[in-house]
Design a protein around this motif. Structure first.
Motif, short mmCIF file in Angstrom:
data_model
loop_
_atom_site.label_atom_id
_atom_site.label_comp_id
_atom_site.label_asym_id
_atom_site.label_seq_id
_atom_site.Cartn_x
_atom_site.Cartn_y
_atom_site.Cartn_z
N HIS A 294 0.83 -1.21 0.00
CA HIS A 294 0.00 0.00 0.00
C HIS A 294 0.86 1.26 0.00
O HIS A 294 0.58 2.22 -0.73
CB HIS A 294 -0.96 0.01 1.20
N GLU B 115 3.91 1.48 -1.13
CA GLU B 115 4.54 1.56 -2.45
C GLU B 115 3.55 2.07 -3.49
O GLU B 115 3.89 2.89 -4.34
CB GLU B 115 5.09 0.18 -2.86
N ILE B 116 2.29 1.60 -3.41
CA ILE B 116 1.24 2.08 -4.33
C ILE B 116 1.04 3.58 -4.14
O ILE B 116 0.97 4.33 -5.13
CB ILE B 116 -0.07 1.30 -4.12
N LEU B 117 0.97 4.06 -2.91
CA LEU B 117 0.81 5.49 -2.65
C LEU B 117 1.99 6.29 -3.19
O LEU B 117 1.82 7.34 -3.81
CB LEU B 117 0.63 5.75 -1.14
N ARG B 118 3.20 5.75 -2.95
CA ARG B 118 4.39 6.44 -3.45
C ARG B 118 4.37 6.49 -4.98
O ARG B 118 4.65 7.54 -5.59
CB ARG B 118 5.66 5.71 -2.97
N LEU B 119 4.01 5.38 -5.63
CA LEU B 119 3.93 5.34 -7.09
C LEU B 119 2.83 6.25 -7.62
O LEU B 119 3.00 6.90 -8.65
CB LEU B 119 3.72 3.91 -7.57
N GLN B 120 1.69 6.31 -6.90
CA GLN B 120 0.61 7.21 -7.32
C GLN B 120 1.07 8.67 -7.24
O GLN B 120 0.80 9.47 -8.14
CB GLN B 120 -0.64 7.01 -6.44
N LYS B 121 1.77 8.99 -6.16
CA LYS B 121 2.28 10.36 -6.01
C LYS B 121 3.28 10.66 -7.12
O LYS B 121 3.22 11.73 -7.75
CB LYS B 121 2.95 10.52 -4.64
N HIS B 122 4.17 9.73 -7.38
CA HIS B 122 5.16 9.91 -8.45
C HIS B 122 4.47 10.04 -9.81
O HIS B 122 4.84 10.90 -10.63
CB HIS B 122 6.15 8.74 -8.44
N CYS B 123 3.45 9.23 -10.03
CA CYS B 123 2.69 9.29 -11.28
C CYS B 123 2.01 10.65 -11.41
O CYS B 123 1.99 11.25 -12.49
CB CYS B 123 1.67 8.16 -11.31
N SER B 124 1.43 11.15 -10.31
CA SER B 124 0.79 12.48 -10.32
C SER B 124 1.81 13.56 -10.66
O SER B 124 1.52 14.46 -11.46
CB SER B 124 0.16 12.78 -8.97
N THR C 8 2.65 13.26 -14.29
CA THR C 8 1.52 13.75 -15.09
C THR C 8 1.50 15.27 -15.09
O THR C 8 1.32 15.90 -16.14
CB THR C 8 0.18 13.21 -14.53
#
Length: 143
Positions: free
Chosen positions: A34, A36-45, A48
């Motif tokens: 979870h 890692e998913i949050l970190r990747l979502q932040k990085h993706c944001s 973007t």
């Protein structure tokens, strides 16, 4: 049978400890996933957002490029118009230079003819003056 029951109870307790250990490991793994998913979502944001900014800058640059191209075309059209005007003015200047040369030539011819006429008249005046002087002397002699 009692030994078997105790052995089974030990096995059940051992299995339960393994299950508890696996559940704990699974929970830690899920928690890490979870995070890692949050970190990747932040990085993706962030990526973007960066991409959107770059696309906006690219669109703005395209607009600037188009404006510059239009200005260049307008300036090239003005330059061609001015070159055309210059060509016409050069033709006009050559024509006027030709006229000036012709007028100078005509003026020189008229001046030459005037001087020749002036010489002839001066010579004629001298002749007439001499003749008048002779006639005046003759009249004075006769009187």
């Amino acid at each position: 049978v009692a030994m078997e029951t105790v052995s089974l109870e030990h096995q059940i307790q051992s299995v339960q400890r393994h299950i508890a250990f696996l559940k704990k490991e699974q929970m830690e793994l899920l928690h890490d996933l979870h995070l890692e998913i949050l970190r990747l979502q932040k990085h993706c944001s962030e990526l973007t957002h960066d991409l959107e900014i770059k696309e906006l800058e690219a669109r703005q640059q395209d607009v600037l490029d188009q404006e510059l191209e239009e200005k260049c075309r307008a300036m090239e059209a003005q330059l061609q118009e001015k070159e055309k005007d210059n060509l016409e003015r050069r033709k006009e200047l050559r024509h006027k230079e030709t006229l000036v040369a012709a007028l100078r030539s005509s003026l020189r011819n008229k001046e030459r003819r005037f001087l020749e006429e002036l010489k002839r008249r001066s010579h004629r005046v001298t002749i007439l003056d001499t003749e008048l002087q002779k006639q005046t002397e003759a009249a004075a002699y006769l009187s």
